[in-house]
Design an enzyme around this catalytic site. Structure first.
Site, PDB file in Angstrom:
ATOM      1  N   GLU A  84      35.567  48.968  15.461  1.00  0.00           N
ATOM      2  CA  GLU A  84      36.224  49.946  14.590  1.00  0.00           C
ATOM      3  C   GLU A  84      35.194  50.690  13.739  1.00  0.00           C
ATOM      4  O   GLU A  84      35.372  51.854  13.415  1.00  0.00           O
ATOM      5  CB  GLU A  84      37.276  49.276  13.707  1.00  0.00           C
ATOM      6  CG  GLU A  84      38.440  48.664  14.485  1.00  0.00           C
ATOM      7  CD  GLU A  84      39.379  49.686  15.137  1.00  0.00           C
ATOM      8  OE1 GLU A  84      38.983  50.846  15.358  1.00  0.00           O
ATOM      9  OE2 GLU A  84      40.521  49.303  15.431  1.00  0.00           O
TER      10      GLU A  84
ATOM     11  N   THR B 217      33.385  41.583  35.335  1.00  0.00           N
ATOM     12  CA  THR B 217      32.255  42.414  35.746  1.00  0.00           C
ATOM     13  C   THR B 217      31.664  43.188  34.580  1.00  0.00           C
ATOM     14  O   THR B 217      32.326  43.431  33.575  1.00  0.00           O
ATOM     15  CB  THR B 217      32.671  43.430  36.841  1.00  0.00           C
ATOM     16  OG1 THR B 217      33.637  44.309  36.283  1.00  0.00           O
ATOM     17  CG2 THR B 217      33.233  42.738  38.063  1.00  0.00           C
TER      18      THR B 217
ATOM     19  N   ARG C 251      37.559  42.098  30.399  1.00  0.00           N
ATOM     20  CA  ARG C 251      37.448  41.587  31.771  1.00  0.00           C
ATOM     21  C   ARG C 251      36.507  42.457  32.600  1.00  0.00           C
ATOM     22  O   ARG C 251      35.802  41.980  33.471  1.00  0.00           O
ATOM     23  CB  ARG C 251      38.831  41.627  32.472  1.00  0.00           C
ATOM     24  CG  ARG C 251      39.865  40.712  31.931  1.00  0.00           C
ATOM     25  CD  ARG C 251      39.855  39.333  32.572  1.00  0.00           C
ATOM     26  NE  ARG C 251      39.447  39.314  33.973  1.00  0.00           N
ATOM     27  CZ  ARG C 251      38.729  38.349  34.513  1.00  0.00           C
ATOM     28  NH1 ARG C 251      38.310  37.347  33.784  1.00  0.00           N
ATOM     29  NH2 ARG C 251      38.417  38.376  35.785  1.00  0.00           N
TER      30      ARG C 251
ATOM     31  N   TYR D  85      32.559  45.781  14.425  1.00  0.00           N
ATOM     32  CA  TYR D  85      31.676  46.609  15.259  1.00  0.00           C
ATOM     33  C   TYR D  85      32.469  47.727  15.939  1.00  0.00           C
ATOM     34  O   TYR D  85      32.139  48.909  15.804  1.00  0.00           O
ATOM     35  CB  TYR D  85      30.999  45.725  16.308  1.00  0.00           C
ATOM     36  CG  TYR D  85      29.985  46.440  17.171  1.00  0.00           C
ATOM     37  CD1 TYR D  85      28.760  46.834  16.651  1.00  0.00           C
ATOM     38  CD2 TYR D  85      30.243  46.703  18.516  1.00  0.00           C
ATOM     39  CE1 TYR D  85      27.815  47.482  17.443  1.00  0.00           C
ATOM     40  CE2 TYR D  85      29.307  47.340  19.316  1.00  0.00           C
ATOM     41  CZ  TYR D  85      28.088  47.723  18.772  1.00  0.00           C
ATOM     42  OH  TYR D  85      27.160  48.360  19.568  1.00  0.00           O
TER      43      TYR D  85
ATOM     44  N   ASN E  83      26.407  48.561  28.374  1.00  0.00           N
ATOM     45  CA  ASN E  83      25.425  47.469  28.395  1.00  0.00           C
ATOM     46  C   ASN E  83      24.063  47.903  28.912  1.00  0.00           C
ATOM     47  O   ASN E  83      23.946  48.400  30.033  1.00  0.00           O
ATOM     48  CB  ASN E  83      25.906  46.350  29.329  1.00  0.00           C
ATOM     49  CG  ASN E  83      26.858  45.423  28.626  1.00  0.00           C
ATOM     50  OD1 ASN E  83      26.913  45.392  27.390  1.00  0.00           O
ATOM     51  ND2 ASN E  83      27.628  44.674  29.406  1.00  0.00           N
TER      52      ASN E  83
ATOM     53  N   VAL F  11      22.383  39.294  29.729  1.00  0.00           N
ATOM     54  CA  VAL F  11      21.141  39.368  30.511  1.00  0.00           C
ATOM     55  C   VAL F  11      20.043  38.528  29.852  1.00  0.00           C
ATOM     56  O   VAL F  11      19.396  37.706  30.513  1.00  0.00           O
ATOM     57  CB  VAL F  11      20.684  40.834  30.693  1.00  0.00           C
ATOM     58  CG1 VAL F  11      19.350  40.891  31.408  1.00  0.00           C
ATOM     59  CG2 VAL F  11      21.727  41.635  31.460  1.00  0.00           C
ATOM     60  N   SER F  12      19.866  38.715  28.537  1.00  0.00           N
ATOM     61  CA  SER F  12      18.803  37.952  27.854  1.00  0.00           C
ATOM     62  C   SER F  12      19.132  36.458  27.860  1.00  0.00           C
ATOM     63  O   SER F  12      18.250  35.624  28.080  1.00  0.00           O
ATOM     64  CB  SER F  12      18.603  38.466  26.425  1.00  0.00           C
ATOM     65  OG  SER F  12      19.840  38.638  25.780  1.00  0.00           O
TER      66      SER F  12
END
Ligand SMILES: NC(=O)c1ccc[n+]([C@@H]2O[C@H](COP(=O)([O-])OP(=O)(O)OC[C@H]3O[C@@H](n4cnc5c(N)ncnc54)[C@H](O)[C@@H]3O)[C@@H](O)[C@H]2O)c1
Length: 320
Positions: free
Chosen positions: A153, A216, A282, A151, A180, A194-195
């Protein structure tokens, strides 16, 4: 978003039956354009575009972008590509093909028809960044041989192709690096945070939290995002290529997100901690100064407002 074009355009949206693509098709139709949605339904769903099929300005075509496409269009939004790790790692070779061959095919189409092309790139081009927040000038820190490389690259190569077609063939390109995003029509089982959290909370299953929850992410609501797509295409001069970050700079820890989802769904689910997967970044936060300066854009929808819509969507979906 208010906008009525003097002359409706013929616009191709690849990946138009997916999460972002279906919202984009909707907004383009609202603006009076003719929309051709092309999708192979790998991760997309006819349900996502069901509400558009009666619109005489909308056409859905089953097609895999790794094969050439001969149509006449004024603009192309190239979104076709599975976006979540579970989906893009299911068939990594096809993922790279979709990004690389698919983008070559769409750029070839743009060259032949003199169409302007929007490329849906990703914050994953920054890999596990050592610079925070990430400006567009940062070249990234990407593992070229890991399970996410198909994905990351693939998308990096797609960006390189866009810029080569621009330099070599004068194709007008707009490269957006998407961070995101969440909202209604995300896949219930795509493993995205989230989903995942919402579905687990609504089903009363444990909320699976990878790592200690201190990593985060920033989350952009889909309506904000697709507005930026259209503004980048319509409101920037032809020589503005990007890349341009689009996302929400407001940072939340994953642990905090889990708590908010539990509170808003009223769920009694408990949080279950699991080890972090390979190459998981991270921290990820967009620097959106360029979008602010160029198109005067910044996200408007607060996390809790966006979550409210998304939770309502999943509640309905899971009850069907
Ligand atoms: N959602 C996000 O947070 C996010 C973040 C960064 C980048 N993006 C990019 O935005 C685009 C759309 O993402 P999404 O979240 O809507 O994902 P999605 O999986 O819901 O949509 C992708 C669509 O592309 C279609 N597709 C996949 N391979 C295809 C092929 N070979 N030919 C034709 N259609 C094909 C799928 O069936 C699906 O409808 C992707 O290019 C993704 O990389 C999304």
């Amino acid at each position: 978003m208010q906008y009525s074009p003097a002359e409706p355009k013929k616009i191709l949206v690849t990946g138009g039956a997916g999460f972002l693509g279906s919202h984009l098709c909707e907004i383009l139709l609202k603006q009076g354009h003719e929309v051709l949605c092309v999708d192979n339904y790998f991760t997309g769903n006819r349900r996502n575009i069901a509400g558009l099929l009666d619109n005489r300005m909308f056409e859905a075509m089953r097609h895999d972008v790794t094969f050439p496409l001969y149509v006449e269009v004024d603009e192309i939004y190239n979104l076709a590509c599975p976006a979540s790790p579970v989906h893009y790692q299911f068939d990594p070779v096809q993922t790279t093909k979709t990004s690389v061959v698919g983008t070559i095919n769409m750029l070839g189409l743009a060259k032949r028809t003199r169409a302007k092309m929007f490329q849906a790139s990703t914050s994953e081009v920054y890999g596990d960044p050592v610079v925070h927040p990430q400006p567009e000038s940062y070249w990234g820190n990407v593992n070229p041989i890991g399970p996410r490389s198909c994905y990351d690259e693939g998308k990096r190569c797609a960006e390189a192709l866009c810029f080569d077609y621009e330099r070599q063939h004068r194709v007008r390109i707009k490269v957006a690096r998407i961070f995101n995003t969440y909202g209604p029509r995300m896949h219930p089982d795509d493993g995205r945070v989230v989903s995942n959290f919402i579905v687990q909370a609504l089903r009363g299953e444990p909320i699976t939290l990878y790592g200690d929850g201190s990593q985060t992410r920033s989350f952009c609501y889909v309506d904000d995002l697709v507005e930026a797509f259209v503004r980048m295409m319509e409101d920037t001069p032809d020589d503005f290529t990007g890349p341009m970050n689009i996302g929400n700079p407001a940072e939340f820890s994953i642990g905090e997100l889990a708590e908010i989802v539990l509170e808003m769904t009223g769920s009694k689910s408990r949080i279950e901690f699991r080890p972090l997967p390979a190459d998981d970044p991270r921290q990820r936060q967009p620097d959106i100064s360029l979008a602010r300066e160029t198109i005067g854009w910044e996200p408007k929808v607060a996390l809790r407002d966006g979550l409210k819509e998304t939770i309502a969507y999943f509640r309905h979906l899971l009850n069907e």
